[in-house]
Design an enzyme around this catalytic site. Sequence first.
Site, mmCIF file in Angstrom:
data_model
loop_
_atom_site.group_PDB
_atom_site.id
_atom_site.type_symbol
_atom_site.label_atom_id
_atom_site.label_comp_id
_atom_site.label_asym_id
_atom_site.label_seq_id
_atom_site.Cartn_x
_atom_site.Cartn_y
_atom_site.Cartn_z
ATOM 1 N N CYS A 1 -9.239 -9.007 3.498
ATOM 2 C CA CYS A 1 -8.153 -9.964 3.758
ATOM 3 C C CYS A 1 -7.402 -9.598 5.035
ATOM 4 C CB CYS A 1 -7.185 -10.061 2.582
ATOM 5 S SG CYS A 1 -7.958 -10.686 1.092
ATOM 6 N N GLN B 1 0.818 -1.218 0.000
ATOM 7 C CA GLN B 1 0.000 0.000 0.000
ATOM 8 C C GLN B 1 0.848 1.262 0.000
ATOM 9 O OE1 GLN B 1 -3.166 -0.012 -0.480
ATOM 10 N NE2 GLN B 1 -3.552 -2.187 -0.175
#
Lengths: 411, 152
Positions: A369, A204
């Site tokens: 997730c 990310q």
Amino acid sequence: MKRFDPERVRHDVPELRRTVHGLEMAYLDSAASSLAPSSVIEAMSRYYERTHTNVHRGVYQIAEEATEAYELARRSVGSFIGAPHPDKEIVFTKNATESFNLFARAWGASVLGEGDVVVLTEMEHHANIVPWLQLKEERGIELRYLGVTDQFRLDLTRLDETLAGASLVSITAMSNVLGTIPPIRRIADAAHAAGALIAIDAAQLVGHAPMDVVDLGVDVACFSAHKMLGPTGIGVLWARAELLASMPPFLGGGGMILDVKLDSFKPADAPHRFEAGTPPIAEAVGLAAAVRYLRSLGMDAVAAHDLELTGYALERLGSQFGDKVRVYSPQDLVDRGGVLSLALEGVHAHDLAQVLDRHGVCVRPGHHCAKPLMRRLGVPATARVSFGPYSVERDIDALLGGIEHALGMFG
Amino acid sequence: MDDLEDLYREIILDHYRSPRNRGELPTPPAHRTEGFNPLCGDEIVLTIVLDDDVIEDVKVDGHGCSISQSSASLMTGVVKGKSIDDAKGAMRSFKRMMTVADEDDPDADEPIDVRKLGELAALQGVVKFPVRIKCATLAWNTLAQALVEMDA
């Protein structure tokens, strides 16, 4: 800092020219996958039209061109993250998940045994939990977790205790659910002081903020190309040269060997030792183009843009909806990126996402997730909003309109 | 937005806001079965009491989206007090409406008469949203699993 015009980026991204349900697409799911600019798509097309063949094999001209393009991609992604020796340290994988599995299998399974400690955090993606749980089951390693505070930050009050005796600390560099950016440098120093290595999940972070693996003081970084404006099907494992050189191969086959006899083989040096079979060549070329595009925007400017939108979203959500919308994300703009998770009073995340879809708004509902984190937050599902360099305030305005609609419908 | 209103019909929203037969029956005598939708995290806890071949009582607990939870509530209303055969018949009809008929359903390819489905027909709009079909069928699949476990 030189700033870019997000409208210009929108113009560069062909997918943003399409509509959904007759509306301009408000794409707020970049944390799941980012949208590629045409330069990335064209670089891959050009490779297939002009240079496509296998790498590291032929001696004819296009074979050399393909190999050069592939190896150039390794160098460009390496220099993008400040890798001291890109040629020896960048391994191309399928995605960040495979990078973690490769590291866990090659390093973890050869070094760790009964009772050896790996420290994770409660805010990890399953990609950085399950491979270690597999080693726990198979080899009896011990897992310890750093917790998450009620302000959605990493709880570092017991950092030294938790790290004592650990072999590895493997943590996210930016939470895919909360947007939180933990103090990696501080944790890396503490890990090394405790005699542990440190790996980061940079999936990310790498496409959204300046990232230098030497400045961060980490030993390993894993990320995917498709979250940094690149194509799917390629990820990166970066590891310090000495560490990578010490690791045995994971997948066996062509391309990863020096020599093969009927009863033995000699593996190639890193990084090729870890790239068995024909690698994702076109995708590497696409990733290199994505890196060029991100560099042209400037990573400081990309991070500033994400934060500006985050500030706008937090302010508008609070003023318009108050307690009806809970935001699972730090409420300030310090040490965080452009990701926030929402839960609406009386509206399940899937229903919210379904209503938002009809407003042209793309968000991700579910557990992202990160089921251990969702349990810690005490919420089964959230709707996650995340930004990219093509995101604009009117995307957030469309989101607000959709939330209003959903609250009215289910309220 | 017509198909959105078709998905979230008033009867579905009503069952979501005020679910019927909510909670858990004591086990024993009830049989308890859990159903999960691993992709979205929806969870159904079904407790069921049989009296010979009749579903004497059934309750549903759990959490999830309006489609999974309203479908569970609607299901309890349909099967409670019915024979196991009738419940299985309703299950087959419902799954045919959802275009996910079981392979062993002899009428799998027959057109469905939604008028015979009663309140369950409210979920007809789900078919236009393929990813939500698994939300609507979760409770029914959990019931099927419970009946297998009870050898009924």
